[in-house]
Design a protein around this motif. Structure first.
Motif, PDB file in Angstrom:
ATOM      1  N   SER A  66      36.587  16.772  24.790  1.00 49.63           N
ATOM      2  CA  SER A  66      36.474  15.380  25.242  1.00 49.63           C
ATOM      3  C   SER A  66      35.239  15.186  26.131  1.00 49.63           C
ATOM      4  N   TYR A  67      34.840  16.227  26.870  1.00 44.68           N
ATOM      5  CA  TYR A  67      33.624  16.114  27.672  1.00 44.68           C
ATOM      6  C   TYR A  67      32.402  15.941  26.767  1.00 44.68           C
ATOM      7  N   VAL A 112      26.311  18.900  30.869  1.00 44.93           N
ATOM      8  CA  VAL A 112      27.769  18.728  30.896  1.00 44.93           C
ATOM      9  C   VAL A 112      28.506  20.038  30.609  1.00 44.93           C
ATOM     10  N   PRO A 125      27.625  23.152  33.186  1.00 47.26           N
ATOM     11  CA  PRO A 125      28.277  22.947  34.488  1.00 47.26           C
ATOM     12  C   PRO A 125      29.805  23.042  34.405  1.00 47.26           C
ATOM     13  N   ALA A 126      30.389  22.545  33.306  1.00 51.03           N
ATOM     14  CA  ALA A 126      31.851  22.598  33.186  1.00 51.03           C
ATOM     15  C   ALA A 126      32.337  24.037  33.024  1.00 51.03           C
ATOM     16  N   ARG A 185      41.985  23.737  39.996  1.00 50.93           N
ATOM     17  CA  ARG A 185      41.521  22.513  39.379  1.00 50.93           C
ATOM     18  C   ARG A 185      42.420  22.130  38.204  1.00 50.93           C
ATOM     19  N   GLU A 187      45.853  20.447  38.973  1.00 44.33           N
ATOM     20  CA  GLU A 187      45.918  19.096  39.536  1.00 44.33           C
ATOM     21  C   GLU A 187      46.190  18.048  38.474  1.00 44.33           C
TER      22      GLU A 187
END
Lengths: 257, 311
Positions: free
Chosen positions: B182-183, B201, B204-205, B308, B311
């Motif tokens: 999805s990113y 993107v 970094p992810a 992360r 959450e």
């Protein structure tokens, strides 16, 4: 609709995933600065149709399409050959997805990144202005102004979705496509997004896929009903909900499937 | 029924003992090293250079082996990281399913399985070629022989980089694959091209996974002996221009031989070629501490990622 009022014109569009045909002879004109809602049961082709409009379906293996989709007079499948033209098309059309997908970076960076990449720009001042403006446009600024450097993933689902809308606005699109933007949100967040959509249509052409009939009733100007890959009925909202022409539409509105 | 329950408890007990033994072995090694090596540890031991001698009292410290270990780790990582990450990007995002991709995948697996001593021999074979003489030193003044010496920090570092390359590629590819589509979709929908999407993107992810892969690679370099043994030369001290630590002599230091903690242990321990067990144990303790620290950093970074996700 007059010709100058048309943002997207779709003629005789068929499409396939591999051998399976998912869209059958779709014809549709989408008006500028209005909200067009696409409804229908699951797997009826409405999302496929939406994702054909900015050619994001090109990423799916085995996707084929025929017919004409013209955006601003340009046939986006036949006239666009170069990758740079395709990027330019997508910059004219923002897209908001079913599940909020902010990038795993700070709130600020989520907006600064697409803006600076598009405009090849690094003036911090200009970027700051755009970030603040876009956050204000989606009414998120007051909620996050204290923590622009916090991770976007720490926001609630509704805030994330508004951030994703703000992210679209940074590239100054003409059209924004929404793929069930509220399906993973709670009712209050949903209403906030709907209010926002009503404001956005003053400036942008909005196309929204939704599962939610009530939502279509609340926000849409025109409604299209998809069923098994066909566009069964497409008309102004009032007419659509009060005097549907087609039997299938009547059944769907009555909740019979 | 009773037999079943009995079998069940036997099974459980066996598994329990296997698990306890694993922990015991690990703790045993560490404890043994602490007992044997702790006395050695002192600022003096860490900060002085080793002395080739037969007398344990004059053996000096492990400064140059520590520096050697760091140098090889640095050179190896500097080479393997960009190379490995690019290969992983190609494998994950550019290669179409087909022969080339399969060949790459097989090559990575084979390379990962090659014993480091074989990689070391290969490195030596390549870098003794006179063409690569600038990385070590040329053998001069010997009639009829034109070869490079083929042993130096450069040579050993590059060989180390090749050694960890497959691990870096594999773990980076896994980290990249774990980035939610999805990113990428969002990035394309914003009109970004592939290069922008990957650089701004996707990488970094995948940052945490990529950093972890680099640290694991470093751990392998720190622990390797065979490559040091063959391609760094068998000298305890730095053999370039002295003093080796002054900046104008760095190029010479890198072109010449030295030692790392692992080779130092080999050359001082009676189990290897030496006769100074206590300094060998001291060096082993330092080595294991470095490994533990790297491991703690890796754990910490992957715990960041987990928080992360929850959450």
């Amino acid at each position: 609709m007059t010709l100058s009022n048309i943002s997207i014109a779709v003629k005789n569009v068929d499409s396939w995933y591999g051998e399976k045909q998912v869209l059958k002879n779709i014809n549709m004109e989408i008006e500028k600065k209005s909200i067009t809602a696409l409804i229908g049961p699951s797997a009826c082709g409405k999302t496929t149709f939406l994702k054909s409009l900015n050619r994001i379906n090109d990423l799916v293996k085995g996707f084929k399409i025929s017919g004409i989709i013209s955006v601003g007079g340009q046939d986006i499948y036949k006239d666009i050959k170069k990758a740079s033209d395709l990027m330019f098309l997508r910059q004219k059309m923002g897209m908001v997805f079913q599940i909020p997908n902010p990038f795993p970076m700070s709130i600020y960076k989520n907006l600064a990144l697409p803006f600076s990449e598009k405009n090849n720009l690094s003036s911090r001042k200009r970027i700051d202005e755009v970030v603040v403006k876009c956050l204000k446009d989606v009414h998120l600024y007051d909620e996050v102004k204290e923590r622009l450097d916090a991770s976007a993933l720490d926001l609630s689902g509704g805030q994330q979705q508004r951030l994703c809308i703000a992210r679209c606005l940074t590239i100054t699109p003409e059209i924004i496509l929404f793929d069930e933007p509220c399906s993973s949100l709670d009712p209050i967040s949903t209403l906030k997004i709907e209010d926002l959509l009503r404001e956005l249509k003053e400036q942008y052409t909005l196309v929204i896929v939704t599962h939610n009939l009530e939502q279509a009733k609340r926000i849409a100007d025109r409604v299209g009903f998809f069923y098994q890959g066909e566009l069964i009925e497409y008309s102004a909202k009032d007419k659509f909900f009060t005097r549907p022409r087609h039997e299938l539409t009547q059944k769907y509105l009555a909740g019979k499937f | 029924m009773r037999l079943k329950l009995f079998q069940d408890s036997v099974m459980k007990t066996l598994c329990y003992f296997a698990a306890v033994m694993t922990v015991a072995v690990c703790l045993g090694i560490i404890l043994y090293l602490v007992i044997k090596g702790f006395d050695q540890l002192s600022p003096d031991f860490i900060m002085t250079e080793p002395n080739p001698t037969f007398s344990q009292d004059n053996a000096g410290g492990i400064l140059t082996p520590i520096v050697g270990t760091l140098l090889l780790t640095f050179i190896g990582t500097l080479l393997a990281f960009p190379w490995g990450l690019s290969s992983a990007l190609y494998y994950t995002f550019y290669a179409k399913k087909g022969k080339l991709r399969d060949t790459l995948s097989t090559a990575i697996d084979i390379l990962a399985g090659v014993p480091t001593i074989v990689i070391a021999i290969f490195g030596l074979a390549v870098f003794t070629n006179p063409f690569w003489g600038f990385l070590s030193s040329r053998v001069e003044g010997v009639e009829g022989i034109s070869k490079a010496f083929g042993r130096s920090f450069w040579v050993a570092g590059i060989t180390m980089g090749i050694m960890i390359l497959p691990y870096i590629i594999k773990t980076c590819a896994e980290a990249l694959k774990a980035v939610p589509p999805s990113y990428i979709e969002a990035s394309y929908a914003l009109g970004a091209d592939k290069r922008q999407s990957l650089l701004r993107v996707v990488i970094p992810a995948a940052k945490n996974g990529i950093i972890t892969s680099v640290i694991l690679g470093m751990g392998r370099i720190v622990g390797d002996t065979a490559i040091v043994w063959l391609t760094l030369g068998g000298t305890l001290r730095m053999t370039g221009l002295q003093p080796w630590y002054s900046p104008e002599n760095w190029p010479s230091t890198l072109q010449n031989t030295g030692s790392t903690l692992t080779s130092y242990i080999f050359y001082t321990s009676p189990a290897g070629e030496g006769n100074m067990p206590s300094v060998a144990f001291g060096a082993s303790l330092v080595l294991i501490v470095i490994i533990i620290v790297l491991h703690i950093i890796t754990d910490y970074i992957s715990s960041l990622g987990k928080l992360r996700d929850e959450e």
